[in-house]
Design a protein around this motif. Structure first.
Motif, short mmCIF file in Angstrom:
data_model
loop_
_atom_site.label_atom_id
_atom_site.label_comp_id
_atom_site.label_asym_id
_atom_site.label_seq_id
_atom_site.Cartn_x
_atom_site.Cartn_y
_atom_site.Cartn_z
N PRO A 40 0.67 -1.18 -0.02
CA PRO A 40 0.04 0.21 -0.04
C PRO A 40 0.83 1.42 -0.02
O PRO A 40 0.49 2.34 -0.64
CB PRO A 40 -0.92 -0.09 1.51
N ALA A 41 1.92 1.22 0.82
CA ALA A 41 2.76 2.59 0.72
C ALA A 41 3.42 2.63 -0.68
O ALA A 41 3.50 3.93 -1.14
CB ALA A 41 3.94 2.15 1.89
N THR A 42 3.81 1.77 -1.43
CA THR A 42 4.32 1.99 -2.63
C THR A 42 3.13 2.59 -3.71
O THR A 42 3.59 3.36 -4.50
CB THR A 42 5.01 0.76 -3.28
N GLU A 43 1.90 1.95 -3.53
CA GLU A 43 0.61 2.51 -4.29
C GLU A 43 0.73 3.81 -4.07
O GLU A 43 0.32 4.57 -4.94
CB GLU A 43 -0.36 1.64 -4.15
N ALA A 44 0.63 4.14 -2.62
CA ALA A 44 0.18 5.68 -2.35
C ALA A 44 1.41 6.49 -2.79
O ALA A 44 1.18 7.62 -3.24
CB ALA A 44 0.39 5.62 -0.94
N LEU A 45 2.65 6.11 -2.91
CA LEU A 45 3.81 6.81 -3.52
C LEU A 45 3.61 6.88 -4.87
O LEU A 45 3.79 8.17 -5.49
CB LEU A 45 5.07 6.28 -3.18
N LEU A 46 3.18 5.95 -5.59
CA LEU A 46 3.06 6.14 -7.10
C LEU A 46 2.03 7.00 -7.52
O LEU A 46 1.98 7.92 -8.30
CB LEU A 46 2.88 4.68 -7.64
N THR A 47 0.84 7.01 -6.66
CA THR A 47 -0.32 7.92 -6.94
C THR A 47 0.05 9.36 -6.70
O THR A 47 -0.24 10.39 -7.40
CB THR A 47 -1.50 7.35 -5.84
N PHE A 48 1.05 9.82 -5.76
CA PHE A 48 1.40 10.83 -5.25
C PHE A 48 2.24 11.57 -6.41
O PHE A 48 2.10 12.61 -6.93
CB PHE A 48 2.18 10.86 -3.95
N LYS A 49 3.17 10.55 -6.86
CA LYS A 49 3.92 11.14 -8.01
C LYS A 49 3.15 11.64 -9.22
O LYS A 49 3.46 12.54 -9.87
CB LYS A 49 5.08 10.02 -8.28
#
Length: 348
Positions: A40-49
């Motif tokens: 989930p943390a990686t998905e959130a980071l990709l969404t943020f970027k």
């Protein structure tokens, strides 16, 4: 021009550092897992970027175009020209002011001192209200930016211009009817004397090259000043999109009143330029009602943190309070009615 010291540049360096650090993070811990599932943390980071770069890259060309047009208008169109083009009749004056807003687009950052000078030189306060409130919305640059941001809802651009013009003209009529003709914080005589002494037309006329240099200098200052707010707004929007569960946003979107109040508060706090705020608003399309997004697009250019501070420095507190109450009330009621009638989309 402002003296760009290291201290004033630190917020910029921090924001650009954040974007750069985000851009270089290329790892994907979930790439080797079955089904390429990501934590989930990686998905959130990709969404943020994705959200951050999407908003900034789409908005920057329109921000640059907006400040450039505004700067050249200020350099080549004098206050005396604007005053001469406005008739004395109240309705005719309001209509003429609206047309001038369309022909001479000005950024909301520089509109307050322009309106203050015009009122000091004898322009009625209600005419100044049209420039102050409708000017940053009712212009072709803002229309083009809104159309580009809401490609799947092009009617949002038309409603933004029409609703913004309607609110600005209604408030101008109210100011005329209540006879509030002394809105300036300082006496008209004193401020008019200062304005006349500082008016470019009282000095030797500038050459074409000097006017162009003046416009370029002003555009550069406004671009960096408003780019700061764009980066802050895009970052906050990306954080909301990546950190707040969609179920929470959907819950907020169930109530048009709650969603509209939320977006109006966000518009006031972010202080985005009207040539770039549509790209922030479009990030919430499908999550919140379209009427709340329209409220964001109309209230922000009329009333935000930076414009409130500038208005308080130029106008009497009673006049500013009247504008605040009328803008908030008319935008809130109008957005709720438009959403109720389903005129700007299906909402969230």
């Amino acid at each position: 021009m402002r003296d760009w010291s290291l201290r004033t540049s630190l917020p910029w360096l921090a924001l650009f550092g954040l974007i750069s650090a985000t851009a270089v993070i290329r790892f994907d811990p979930g790439s080797g897992r079955p089904g390429n599932a990501r934590p989930p943390a990686t998905e959130a980071l990709l969404t943020f970027k994705t959200m951050l770069f999407g908003i900034v890259l789409e908005a920057l060309p329109f921000l640059l175009l907006g400040v450039a047009v505004s700067a050249f208008m200020q350099a080549f169109v004098s206050d005396r020209t604007l005053r001469r083009l406005i008739p004395n009749h109240p309705l005719g004056g309001i209509a003429a002011a609206a047309v001038l807003c369309l022909l001479f687009p000005l950024c909301e950052c520089g509109i307050v001192p322009i309106v203050r000078r015009l009122i000091a030189k004898g322009m009625p306060a209600y005419i100044g209200v049209v420039f102050l409130l409708a000017g940053p919305i009712f212009n072709p640059v803002v229309f083009a930016a809104t159309r580009a941001a809401f490609r799947t809802e092009p009617q949002m651009a038309y409603w933004r211009l029409g609703f913004g013009l309607l609110v600005g003209c209604l408030i101008a009529l109210i100011v005329y009817l209540i006879k509030m003709d002394r809105p300036l914080k300082f006496t008209r005589e004193g401020l008019s004397g200062q304005a006349e002494s500082a008016e470019p037309e009282a000095e030797p006329p500038l050459s074409l090259s000097e006017r162009i240099a003046q416009a370029v200098s002003h555009a550069g200052h406004e671009f960096f000043e408003m780019g700061k707010y764009l980066l802050i707004g895009a970052t906050l929007t990306a954080v909301i999109q990546s950190a707040v569960p969609r179920s929470v946003m959907a819950g907020i979107g169930q109530s048009p009143l709650t969603a509209t109040l939320l977006m109006m508060g966000l518009a006031f706090a972010l202080s985005l330029c009207s040539t770039s705020d549509a790209f922030v608003a479009s990030a919430f399309a499908g999550m919140l009602p379209s009427g709340s997004l329209l409220a964001f697009l109309v209230l922000g250019p009329m009333l935000d943190t930076k414009s409130l501070l500038m208005m308080l420095s130029a106008f009497r507190g009673k006049f500013v309070l009247l504008l605040i109450l009328l803008v908030v009330l008319l935008v809130l009621l109008g957005a709720l009615v438009i959403e109720r009638l389903g005129l700007v989309g299906s909402g969230g």
